[in-house]
Write a protein that holds these residues in place. Sequence first.
Motif, PDB file in Angstrom:
ATOM      1  N   ALA A 104       0.817  -1.215   0.000  1.00  0.00           N
ATOM      2  CA  ALA A 104       0.000   0.000   0.000  1.00  0.00           C
ATOM      3  C   ALA A 104       0.851   1.267   0.000  1.00  0.00           C
ATOM      4  CB  ALA A 104      -0.920   0.000   1.213  1.00  0.00           C
ATOM      5  N   ALA A 105       2.135   1.168   0.344  1.00  0.00           N
ATOM      6  CA  ALA A 105       2.988   2.356   0.456  1.00  0.00           C
ATOM      7  C   ALA A 105       4.040   2.440  -0.644  1.00  0.00           C
ATOM      8  CB  ALA A 105       3.680   2.356   1.812  1.00  0.00           C
ATOM      9  N   ARG A 106       3.976   1.567  -1.630  1.00  0.00           N
ATOM     10  CA  ARG A 106       5.025   1.546  -2.654  1.00  0.00           C
ATOM     11  C   ARG A 106       5.028   2.776  -3.549  1.00  0.00           C
ATOM     12  NH1 ARG A 106       4.802  -4.899  -3.915  1.00  0.00           N
ATOM     13  NH2 ARG A 106       5.868  -5.461  -1.986  1.00  0.00           N
ATOM     14  N   ASP A 107       3.903   3.459  -3.680  1.00  0.00           N
ATOM     15  CA  ASP A 107       3.837   4.631  -4.543  1.00  0.00           C
ATOM     16  C   ASP A 107       4.215   5.919  -3.825  1.00  0.00           C
ATOM     17  OD1 ASP A 107       3.000   3.048  -6.638  1.00  0.00           O
ATOM     18  OD2 ASP A 107       0.872   3.358  -6.226  1.00  0.00           O
ATOM     19  N   GLU A 108       4.433   5.858  -2.522  1.00  0.00           N
ATOM     20  CA  GLU A 108       4.774   7.054  -1.754  1.00  0.00           C
ATOM     21  C   GLU A 108       6.222   7.452  -1.986  1.00  0.00           C
ATOM     22  OE1 GLU A 108       3.930   6.334   2.337  1.00  0.00           O
ATOM     23  OE2 GLU A 108       1.854   5.771   1.942  1.00  0.00           O
ATOM     24  N   LEU A 109       6.513   8.703  -1.685  1.00  0.00           N
ATOM     25  CA  LEU A 109       7.886   9.191  -1.761  1.00  0.00           C
ATOM     26  C   LEU A 109       8.612   8.883  -0.464  1.00  0.00           C
ATOM     27  CD1 LEU A 109       7.231  12.691  -3.332  1.00  0.00           C
ATOM     28  CD2 LEU A 109       8.128  10.669  -4.481  1.00  0.00           C
ATOM     29  N   GLY A 110       9.928   8.849  -0.514  1.00  0.00           N
ATOM     30  CA  GLY A 110      10.726   8.656   0.683  1.00  0.00           C
ATOM     31  C   GLY A 110      10.763   9.925   1.519  1.00  0.00           C
ATOM     32  N   ALA A 111      11.305   9.819   2.708  1.00  0.00           N
ATOM     33  CA  ALA A 111      11.333  10.951   3.639  1.00  0.00           C
ATOM     34  C   ALA A 111      12.143  12.121   3.094  1.00  0.00           C
ATOM     35  CB  ALA A 111      11.900  10.509   4.985  1.00  0.00           C
ATOM     36  N   ILE A 112      13.238  11.846   2.420  1.00  0.00           N
ATOM     37  CA  ILE A 112      14.070  12.944   1.916  1.00  0.00           C
ATOM     38  C   ILE A 112      13.345  13.685   0.795  1.00  0.00           C
ATOM     39  CG2 ILE A 112      16.202  13.481   0.681  1.00  0.00           C
ATOM     40  CD1 ILE A 112      17.567  11.405   2.433  1.00  0.00           C
ATOM     41  N   ALA A 113      12.690  12.955  -0.113  1.00  0.00           N
ATOM     42  CA  ALA A 113      11.941  13.604  -1.195  1.00  0.00           C
ATOM     43  C   ALA A 113      10.762  14.405  -0.631  1.00  0.00           C
ATOM     44  CB  ALA A 113      11.453  12.572  -2.198  1.00  0.00           C
ATOM     45  N   LEU A 114      10.074  13.851   0.367  1.00  0.00           N
ATOM     46  CA  LEU A 114       8.957  14.575   0.981  1.00  0.00           C
ATOM     47  C   LEU A 114       9.446  15.836   1.694  1.00  0.00           C
ATOM     48  CD1 LEU A 114       6.847  11.674   2.484  1.00  0.00           C
ATOM     49  CD2 LEU A 114       6.178  13.203   0.638  1.00  0.00           C
ATOM     50  N   TRP A 115      10.557  15.707   2.397  1.00  0.00           N
ATOM     51  CA  TRP A 115      11.127  16.858   3.099  1.00  0.00           C
ATOM     52  C   TRP A 115      11.532  17.944   2.107  1.00  0.00           C
ATOM     53  CZ3 TRP A 115      16.409  18.295   2.823  1.00  0.00           C
ATOM     54  CH2 TRP A 115      16.764  19.353   3.657  1.00  0.00           C
ATOM     55  N   TRP A 116      12.185  17.543   1.020  1.00  0.00           N
ATOM     56  CA  TRP A 116      12.639  18.507   0.021  1.00  0.00           C
ATOM     57  C   TRP A 116      11.440  19.207  -0.622  1.00  0.00           C
ATOM     58  CZ3 TRP A 116      17.045  20.746  -0.615  1.00  0.00           C
ATOM     59  CH2 TRP A 116      17.284  21.482  -1.775  1.00  0.00           C
ATOM     60  N   ARG A 117      10.393  18.436  -0.928  1.00  0.00           N
ATOM     61  CA  ARG A 117       9.195  19.013  -1.538  1.00  0.00           C
ATOM     62  C   ARG A 117       8.528  20.003  -0.575  1.00  0.00           C
ATOM     63  NH1 ARG A 117       5.084  15.024  -4.228  1.00  0.00           N
ATOM     64  NH2 ARG A 117       6.693  15.082  -5.821  1.00  0.00           N
ATOM     65  N   SER A 118       8.427  19.635   0.712  1.00  0.00           N
ATOM     66  CA  SER A 118       7.793  20.536   1.674  1.00  0.00           C
ATOM     67  C   SER A 118       8.648  21.776   1.894  1.00  0.00           C
ATOM     68  CB  SER A 118       7.541  19.827   2.998  1.00  0.00           C
ATOM     69  OG  SER A 118       8.759  19.577   3.665  1.00  0.00           O
ATOM     70  N   ARG A 119       9.953  21.623   1.825  1.00  0.00           N
ATOM     71  CA  ARG A 119      10.865  22.750   1.995  1.00  0.00           C
ATOM     72  C   ARG A 119      10.710  23.735   0.843  1.00  0.00           C
ATOM     73  NH1 ARG A 119      16.510  23.431   0.680  1.00  0.00           N
ATOM     74  NH2 ARG A 119      17.427  24.851   2.163  1.00  0.00           N
ATOM     75  N   LYS A 120      10.653  23.226  -0.376  1.00  0.00           N
ATOM     76  CA  LYS A 120      10.467  24.093  -1.543  1.00  0.00           C
ATOM     77  C   LYS A 120       9.103  24.767  -1.488  1.00  0.00           C
ATOM     78  CE  LYS A 120      11.410  22.097  -5.441  1.00  0.00           C
ATOM     79  NZ  LYS A 120      11.781  21.192  -6.544  1.00  0.00           N
ATOM     80  N   HIS A 121       8.100  24.031  -1.016  1.00  0.00           N
ATOM     81  CA  HIS A 121       6.751  24.586  -0.919  1.00  0.00           C
ATOM     82  C   HIS A 121       6.688  25.707   0.118  1.00  0.00           C
ATOM     83  CE1 HIS A 121       2.450  24.636  -1.373  1.00  0.00           C
ATOM     84  NE2 HIS A 121       2.289  24.475  -0.066  1.00  0.00           N
ATOM     85  N   ARG A 122       7.386  25.528   1.243  1.00  0.00           N
ATOM     86  CA  ARG A 122       7.433  26.577   2.275  1.00  0.00           C
ATOM     87  C   ARG A 122       8.093  27.839   1.743  1.00  0.00           C
ATOM     88  NH1 ARG A 122       9.378  22.956   6.902  1.00  0.00           N
ATOM     89  NH2 ARG A 122      11.202  23.174   5.622  1.00  0.00           N
ATOM     90  N   HIS A 123       9.205  27.659   0.988  1.00  0.00           N
ATOM     91  CA  HIS A 123       9.904  28.827   0.462  1.00  0.00           C
ATOM     92  C   HIS A 123       9.065  29.557  -0.572  1.00  0.00           C
ATOM     93  CE1 HIS A 123      13.605  28.322   2.606  1.00  0.00           C
ATOM     94  NE2 HIS A 123      13.714  27.073   2.207  1.00  0.00           N
ATOM     95  N   SER A 124       8.304  28.851  -1.382  1.00  0.00           N
ATOM     96  CA  SER A 124       7.463  29.521  -2.367  1.00  0.00           C
ATOM     97  C   SER A 124       6.322  30.265  -1.691  1.00  0.00           C
ATOM     98  CB  SER A 124       6.931  28.505  -3.387  1.00  0.00           C
ATOM     99  OG  SER A 124       6.077  27.576  -2.774  1.00  0.00           O
ATOM    100  N   ARG A 125       5.807  29.729  -0.564  1.00  0.00           N
ATOM    101  CA  ARG A 125       4.761  30.446   0.174  1.00  0.00           C
ATOM    102  C   ARG A 125       5.313  31.702   0.821  1.00  0.00           C
ATOM    103  NH1 ARG A 125       2.092  26.867   4.367  1.00  0.00           N
ATOM    104  NH2 ARG A 125       3.861  25.527   4.067  1.00  0.00           N
ATOM    105  N   ARG A 126       6.548  31.636   1.318  1.00  0.00           N
ATOM    106  CA  ARG A 126       7.165  32.817   1.937  1.00  0.00           C
ATOM    107  C   ARG A 126       7.358  33.928   0.909  1.00  0.00           C
ATOM    108  NH1 ARG A 126      11.876  30.088   5.510  1.00  0.00           N
ATOM    109  NH2 ARG A 126      10.520  29.064   7.001  1.00  0.00           N
ATOM    110  N   LYS A 127       7.820  33.539  -0.286  1.00  0.00           N
ATOM    111  CA  LYS A 127       8.038  34.540  -1.337  1.00  0.00           C
ATOM    112  C   LYS A 127       6.722  35.162  -1.775  1.00  0.00           C
ATOM    113  CE  LYS A 127      12.282  32.636  -3.214  1.00  0.00           C
ATOM    114  NZ  LYS A 127      12.906  31.993  -4.368  1.00  0.00           N
ATOM    115  N   ALA A 128       5.659  34.358  -1.818  1.00  0.00           N
ATOM    116  CA  ALA A 128       4.356  34.886  -2.220  1.00  0.00           C
ATOM    117  C   ALA A 128       3.802  35.822  -1.168  1.00  0.00           C
ATOM    118  CB  ALA A 128       3.389  33.733  -2.476  1.00  0.00           C
ATOM    119  N   ALA A 129       4.121  35.572   0.095  1.00  0.00           N
ATOM    120  CA  ALA A 129       3.620  36.413   1.190  1.00  0.00           C
ATOM    121  C   ALA A 129       4.325  37.766   1.218  1.00  0.00           C
ATOM    122  CB  ALA A 129       3.786  35.693   2.519  1.00  0.00           C
ATOM    123  N   MET A 130       5.538  37.828   0.698  1.00  0.00           N
ATOM    124  CA  MET A 130       6.289  39.083   0.725  1.00  0.00           C
ATOM    125  C   MET A 130       5.766  39.957  -0.338  1.00  0.00           C
ATOM    126  SD  MET A 130      10.154  37.993   1.276  1.00  0.00           S
ATOM    127  CE  MET A 130      10.684  37.100   2.686  1.00  0.00           C
TER     128      MET A 130
END
Length: 148
Positions: free
Chosen positions: A122-148
Amino acid sequence: MNLKLFIPLLVLALISLSALFLLPKIWRTEADVQRPEATEKWWPFGEALRESFVRGLPVGILAANALTVTGVLVLVEESTSGGTSQAAAEAAWIAFLVFVGLILVDLSVTLFNRPKFVVPPAARDELGAIALWWRSRKHRHSRRKAAM
């Protein structure tokens, strides 16, 4: 008999064997596995590792059982002599190497979700922790830039 090894080994054996009985349910994702709370901030890589932790449980359970077997074989080695002691010592080294290998596979499953054949189906299609972390990190930075 070495009581300093026997008592912790007994506790480890009880925990790892009880987890071994839950392994089929965890593999089929039928077990009621308590996922850590989202409010806990102590996880390295944050939310991504918390989500990836349960994926590695089956391999982690097998690693705990390999460590238990290693400890039992060391006890047998210390309690016997001659050929039995030597065979137990060699088998303990093999079990320890299996333990180390399983720990490395567990890290790979948690961080990268690879190799796929040891990840619960059931979990074979999920991303690993590093890919999820990197994606969330990029998403946080794009939200910060949009807020400025």
